[in-house]
Design a protein around this motif. Structure first.
Motif, PDB file in Angstrom:
ATOM      1  N   GLY A  72      48.901  52.569 103.524  1.00  0.00           N
ATOM      2  CA  GLY A  72      50.124  52.513 102.722  1.00  0.00           C
ATOM      3  C   GLY A  72      50.952  51.262 102.937  1.00  0.00           C
ATOM      4  O   GLY A  72      52.162  51.262 102.667  1.00  0.00           O
ATOM      5  N   GLN A  74      51.276  48.702 101.277  1.00  0.00           N
ATOM      6  CA  GLN A  74      51.901  48.165 100.069  1.00  0.00           C
ATOM      7  C   GLN A  74      53.293  48.750  99.816  1.00  0.00           C
ATOM      8  O   GLN A  74      54.086  48.182  99.060  1.00  0.00           O
ATOM      9  N   TYR A  75      53.595  49.897 100.462  1.00  0.00           N
ATOM     10  CA  TYR A  75      54.901  50.531 100.251  1.00  0.00           C
ATOM     11  C   TYR A  75      55.896  50.232 101.374  1.00  0.00           C
ATOM     12  O   TYR A  75      57.073  50.551 101.254  1.00  0.00           O
ATOM     13  N   THR A  78      59.175  47.926 100.532  1.00  0.00           N
ATOM     14  CA  THR A  78      60.245  48.650  99.842  1.00  0.00           C
ATOM     15  C   THR A  78      60.993  49.553 100.810  1.00  0.00           C
ATOM     16  O   THR A  78      62.238  49.626 100.791  1.00  0.00           O
ATOM     17  N   ARG A 190      51.199  63.397  98.494  1.00  0.00           N
ATOM     18  CA  ARG A 190      51.819  62.721  97.348  1.00  0.00           C
ATOM     19  C   ARG A 190      52.535  63.675  96.394  1.00  0.00           C
ATOM     20  O   ARG A 190      52.310  63.656  95.168  1.00  0.00           O
ATOM     21  N   THR A 215      54.159  56.126 101.482  1.00  0.00           N
ATOM     22  CA  THR A 215      53.549  56.481 100.204  1.00  0.00           C
ATOM     23  C   THR A 215      54.514  56.094  99.085  1.00  0.00           C
ATOM     24  O   THR A 215      55.707  55.866  99.321  1.00  0.00           O
ATOM     25  N   GLU A 216      54.016  56.048  97.885  1.00  0.00           N
ATOM     26  CA  GLU A 216      54.876  55.675  96.746  1.00  0.00           C
ATOM     27  C   GLU A 216      56.032  56.661  96.562  1.00  0.00           C
ATOM     28  O   GLU A 216      57.194  56.230  96.434  1.00  0.00           O
ATOM     29  N   PRO A 217      55.777  57.991  96.546  1.00  0.00           N
ATOM     30  CA  PRO A 217      56.914  58.906  96.395  1.00  0.00           C
ATOM     31  C   PRO A 217      57.868  58.882  97.589  1.00  0.00           C
ATOM     32  O   PRO A 217      59.082  59.105  97.416  1.00  0.00           O
ATOM     33  N   ALA A 219      58.629  56.195  99.388  1.00  0.00           N
ATOM     34  CA  ALA A 219      59.460  55.004  99.177  1.00  0.00           C
ATOM     35  C   ALA A 219      60.535  55.271  98.129  1.00  0.00           C
ATOM     36  O   ALA A 219      61.682  54.818  98.265  1.00  0.00           O
ATOM     37  N   ALA A 220      60.173  56.037  97.090  1.00  0.00           N
ATOM     38  CA  ALA A 220      61.144  56.365  96.047  1.00  0.00           C
ATOM     39  C   ALA A 220      62.188  57.355  96.538  1.00  0.00           C
ATOM     40  O   ALA A 220      63.363  57.306  96.121  1.00  0.00           O
TER      41      ALA A 220
END
Length: 244
Positions: A72, A74-75, A78, A190, A215-217, A219-220
């Protein structure tokens, strides 16, 4: 010489009143025991019978965000920017094989003032390892982290969250405290950001340790998680500060 008669006086009392009096005595007794417990000058730190830390002291409104890193990457930028924005320091636990691939990222995380933890050199199941293999799992990563960052950590988060008394004892022999969690976001599945936020916010408590992954979520969700916890009055600190 006349014998003196002993007189007994009985107060009229029904069974319900008697039961109530007994219950009151028991409650008061337990209250006394609770508040007169010996104080050894230390704040309570919640540990399971196996000796791992699942929670910090509960006498202050402090919590810790922990981030286990084995993928992960890439996240992470952020998430790091969000932590900087809210002036929060987190504790990152790294897998050694990941550190080998992304030494610049662990260096950046350390330079931004976050705490570094040991997640094992490989993402192996600790319960399946011999003592010698478990020692190698921890020490190999310790040496790698020290080489890349100069950082010496004493925090160990077992891969897969596998822990028992043997694992804790081996880690302790190497100078490590074994860190688990109070709140598991289960973000590796996720789920949506809203689900992750709810899992943290609804279960927030003094001394809480929150487990996350990049993870993307996640980070959000992170900005709202931090903002909500801070609005509730929680101070977000590193694991070492939480357990002081």
């Amino acid at each position: 010489m006349a014998k003196r008669k002993i007189r007994f006086f009985y107060l009229p009392i029904n069974r319900q009143v008697l039961i109530g009096l007994i219950a009151t005595i028991i409650i008061v007794s337990f209250g006394v025991i609770k508040f007169s417990a010996p104080n050894y000058g230390e704040r309570p730190v919640f540990q399971a019978q196996n000796g791992a830390y699942y929670q910090g002291p509960t006498d202050e409104a402090k919590m810790s965000l922990t981030i286990n890193v084995a993928w992960g990457e890439q996240y992470l930028p952020t998430m790091l920017d969000t932590l900087d924005q809210y002036q929060v320091k987190a504790t990152f636990f790294f897998i050694g094989r990941w550190v080998e691939k992304f030494p610049e990222l662990i260096t950046e995380i350390e330079e931004r003032g976050h705490e570094i933890g040991n997640h094992g050199f490989r993402h192996w199941h600790p319960k399946q390892l011999s003592k010698e293999e478990l020692i190698s799992l921890i020490k190999d990563n310790e040496e790698l982290i020290a080489t890349e960052t100069g950082y010496q950590t004493d925090l160990f988060a077992p891969p897969y969250g596998e822990v028992d008394e043997r694992i804790v004892e081996v880690a302790a022999e190497l100078g490590y405290r074994t860190i688990m969690w109070t709140i598991d976001t289960i973000d590796w599945q996720r789920p949506s950001a809203d689900v992750i936020i709810k899992r943290v916010v609804d279960n927030a408590e003094n001394g809480g340790i929150v487990l996350m992954h990049p993870t993307e979520p996640t980070a959000a969700a992170l900005p709202k998680i931090i903002a909500n916890l801070q609005e509730q009055g929680y101070r977000l600190v590193t694991i070492s500060e939480l357990l002081e």
